[in-house]
Each structure stands twice: as C-alpha cells, then as structure tokens.
Design a protein around this motif. Structure first.
Motif, mmCIF file in Angstrom:
data_model
loop_
_atom_site.group_PDB
_atom_site.id
_atom_site.type_symbol
_atom_site.label_atom_id
_atom_site.label_comp_id
_atom_site.label_asym_id
_atom_site.label_seq_id
_atom_site.Cartn_x
_atom_site.Cartn_y
_atom_site.Cartn_z
ATOM 1 N N MET A 1 0.808 -1.325 0.154
ATOM 2 C CA MET A 1 -0.119 0.030 0.130
ATOM 3 C C MET A 1 0.950 1.265 -0.059
ATOM 4 S SD MET A 1 -3.057 -0.738 2.676
ATOM 5 C CE MET A 1 -4.351 -1.560 1.838
ATOM 6 N N ARG A 2 0.236 2.320 -0.406
ATOM 7 C CA ARG A 2 1.097 3.421 -0.680
ATOM 8 C C ARG A 2 0.283 4.574 0.257
ATOM 9 N NH1 ARG A 2 0.390 8.342 -3.699
ATOM 10 N NH2 ARG A 2 2.491 9.012 -4.337
ATOM 11 N N GLY A 3 1.125 5.525 0.882
ATOM 12 C CA GLY A 3 0.544 6.619 1.711
ATOM 13 C C GLY A 3 1.292 7.707 1.493
ATOM 14 N N VAL A 4 1.012 8.875 1.615
ATOM 15 C CA VAL A 4 1.676 10.107 1.498
ATOM 16 C C VAL A 4 1.568 11.010 2.898
ATOM 17 C CG1 VAL A 4 1.831 12.236 0.521
ATOM 18 C CG2 VAL A 4 1.149 10.318 -0.812
ATOM 19 N N VAL A 5 2.649 11.243 3.504
ATOM 20 C CA VAL A 5 2.483 12.064 4.780
ATOM 21 C C VAL A 5 1.830 13.271 4.599
ATOM 22 C CG1 VAL A 5 3.975 12.902 6.828
ATOM 23 C CG2 VAL A 5 4.514 10.864 5.786
ATOM 24 N N ARG A 6 0.770 13.737 5.179
ATOM 25 C CA ARG A 6 0.265 14.941 4.916
ATOM 26 C C ARG A 6 0.487 15.863 6.206
ATOM 27 N NH1 ARG A 6 0.298 15.320 0.070
ATOM 28 N NH2 ARG A 6 -0.975 13.992 -0.933
ATOM 29 N N PHE A 7 0.704 15.380 7.303
ATOM 30 C CA PHE A 7 0.921 16.293 8.600
ATOM 31 C C PHE A 7 1.964 15.299 9.388
ATOM 32 C CE2 PHE A 7 0.361 16.684 13.126
ATOM 33 C CZ PHE A 7 0.580 18.190 13.374
ATOM 34 N N TYR A 8 2.904 15.967 9.908
ATOM 35 C CA TYR A 8 3.869 15.259 10.901
ATOM 36 C C TYR A 8 4.328 16.141 12.148
ATOM 37 C CZ TYR A 8 8.052 12.930 12.396
ATOM 38 O OH TYR A 8 8.965 12.519 13.151
ATOM 39 N N ASN A 9 4.192 15.626 13.251
ATOM 40 C CA ASN A 9 4.738 16.470 14.353
ATOM 41 C C ASN A 9 5.964 15.587 14.943
ATOM 42 O OD1 ASN A 9 5.154 17.137 17.338
ATOM 43 N ND2 ASN A 9 2.827 18.093 17.133
ATOM 44 N N VAL A 35 6.467 15.823 6.003
ATOM 45 C CA VAL A 35 5.268 16.146 5.002
ATOM 46 C C VAL A 35 5.652 15.894 3.439
ATOM 47 C CG1 VAL A 35 3.590 17.922 4.282
ATOM 48 C CG2 VAL A 35 4.279 17.722 6.685
ATOM 49 N N ASN A 36 4.691 15.339 3.001
ATOM 50 C CA ASN A 36 4.969 14.925 1.416
ATOM 51 C C ASN A 36 5.541 13.680 1.091
ATOM 52 O OD1 ASN A 36 2.991 16.779 0.631
ATOM 53 N ND2 ASN A 36 4.365 18.437 0.469
ATOM 54 N N ASP A 37 6.411 13.045 2.062
ATOM 55 C CA ASP A 37 7.086 11.764 1.810
ATOM 56 C C ASP A 37 6.091 10.558 1.368
ATOM 57 O OD1 ASP A 37 9.422 13.011 2.490
ATOM 58 O OD2 ASP A 37 9.807 11.795 4.482
ATOM 59 N N VAL A 38 6.480 9.687 0.732
ATOM 60 C CA VAL A 38 5.804 8.659 0.170
ATOM 61 C C VAL A 38 6.106 7.493 1.059
ATOM 62 C CG1 VAL A 38 4.913 7.250 -1.547
ATOM 63 C CG2 VAL A 38 5.202 9.795 -1.918
ATOM 64 N N LEU A 39 5.260 6.733 1.622
ATOM 65 C CA LEU A 39 5.624 5.533 2.271
ATOM 66 C C LEU A 39 4.987 4.246 1.699
ATOM 67 C CD1 LEU A 39 4.719 6.792 5.949
ATOM 68 C CD2 LEU A 39 6.920 6.846 4.782
ATOM 69 N N LEU A 40 5.592 3.394 1.456
ATOM 70 C CA LEU A 40 5.191 2.223 0.924
ATOM 71 C C LEU A 40 5.313 0.753 2.079
ATOM 72 C CD1 LEU A 40 6.854 2.049 -2.562
ATOM 73 C CD2 LEU A 40 4.419 2.807 -1.948
ATOM 74 N N GLY A 41 4.159 0.079 1.964
ATOM 75 C CA GLY A 41 4.381 -1.058 2.782
ATOM 76 C C GLY A 41 2.821 -1.523 3.386
ATOM 77 N N HIS A 42 2.767 -2.299 4.365
ATOM 78 C CA HIS A 42 1.627 -2.725 4.986
ATOM 79 C C HIS A 42 1.077 -1.945 6.186
ATOM 80 C CE1 HIS A 42 1.277 -6.072 2.368
ATOM 81 N NE2 HIS A 42 2.207 -6.368 2.436
ATOM 82 N N PHE A 43 0.120 -1.193 6.030
ATOM 83 C CA PHE A 43 -0.457 -0.561 7.212
ATOM 84 C C PHE A 43 -1.364 -1.362 7.789
ATOM 85 C CE2 PHE A 43 0.755 2.455 3.960
ATOM 86 C CZ PHE A 43 1.498 3.410 4.551
ATOM 87 N N ARG A 44 -1.175 -2.199 9.093
ATOM 88 C CA ARG A 44 -1.838 -2.646 9.787
ATOM 89 C C ARG A 44 -2.573 -2.052 10.955
ATOM 90 N NH1 ARG A 44 2.283 -6.707 8.416
ATOM 91 N NH2 ARG A 44 1.273 -8.085 6.811
ATOM 92 N N ASP A 45 -3.817 -2.125 11.349
ATOM 93 C CA ASP A 45 -4.558 -1.642 12.355
ATOM 94 C C ASP A 45 -3.811 -2.192 13.723
ATOM 95 O OD1 ASP A 45 -6.272 0.078 13.903
ATOM 96 O OD2 ASP A 45 -7.718 -1.730 13.876
ATOM 97 N N ARG A 50 6.957 -2.183 9.675
ATOM 98 C CA ARG A 50 8.081 -1.448 9.006
ATOM 99 C C ARG A 50 7.487 -0.998 7.413
ATOM 100 N NH1 ARG A 50 13.136 -4.594 6.945
ATOM 101 N NH2 ARG A 50 11.730 -4.939 5.233
ATOM 102 N N VAL A 51 7.576 0.224 7.297
ATOM 103 C CA VAL A 51 7.175 0.666 5.785
ATOM 104 C C VAL A 51 8.505 1.399 5.188
ATOM 105 C CG1 VAL A 51 4.849 1.082 6.132
ATOM 106 C CG2 VAL A 51 6.471 2.923 6.776
ATOM 107 N N ARG A 52 8.450 1.423 3.883
ATOM 108 C CA ARG A 52 9.704 2.174 3.369
ATOM 109 C C ARG A 52 9.229 3.468 2.950
ATOM 110 N NH1 ARG A 52 14.685 0.974 3.200
ATOM 111 N NH2 ARG A 52 15.766 1.752 1.473
#
Length: 83
Positions: A1-9, A35-45, A50-52
């Motif tokens: 799965m792909r995700g984009v960081v929209r907010f980071y503290n 912010v705006n980094d692209v993460l790839l991997g499995h996002f499990r609840d 580990r994501v890339r």
C-alpha cells in the motif's frame, strides 16, 4: 500500500498519512518522515510494522493508531496536535 504524509509532528512523532481508503494516524517508532514523503508497505491496524519511505530511501517503523479517518476527523486531529 502507498501513503503520503500530510501532517507530521516531530515532537510527538505522530504522522497523518493519506491513503486510498482515507487517512491513517500513526506513531513513528523509528526512522524519519516529513510532510509529502511517500510511504510504501502494509499499514495494519494497531500493529507496529515497517514501511519504506521512498522519499528518503529508508525504513520507518510505524504503529497504526487509527485507520480510515475522514478528512473532517483528520482536520480536527491536526488542530489538536498543533496546540
């Protein structure tokens, strides 16, 4: 799965990540993201995994705190996290 960081503290090590099925709130346990980094991997609840980070070509250990957050809920969270 792909995700984009929209907010980071960086102080709280918390990221709001935009995915196809909504937003995901995650705690960064190790590694780096911005912010705006692209993460790839499995996002499990409620699991740590580990994501890339393809923007930095490095691994990030992420614990999913909440999934499928609506944009409205995401805005509320960002407001709270900025306080």
């Amino acid at each position: 799965m792909r995700g984009v960081v929209r907010f980071y503290n960086p102080d709280l090590q918390v990221a709001l990540i935009e995915r196809d099925n909504g937003l995901t709130l995650g705690s960064i346990e190790s590694g780096h993201c911005a912010v705006n980094d692209v993460l790839l991997g499995h996002f499990r609840d409620e699991r740590s995994g580990r994501v890339r980070n393809t923007s930095t070509d490095s691994d990030v250990r992420l614990r999913v705190e909440a999934e499928a957050i609506t944009p409205e809920e995401g805005n509320e969270l960002v407001t709270l996290l900025r306080c």
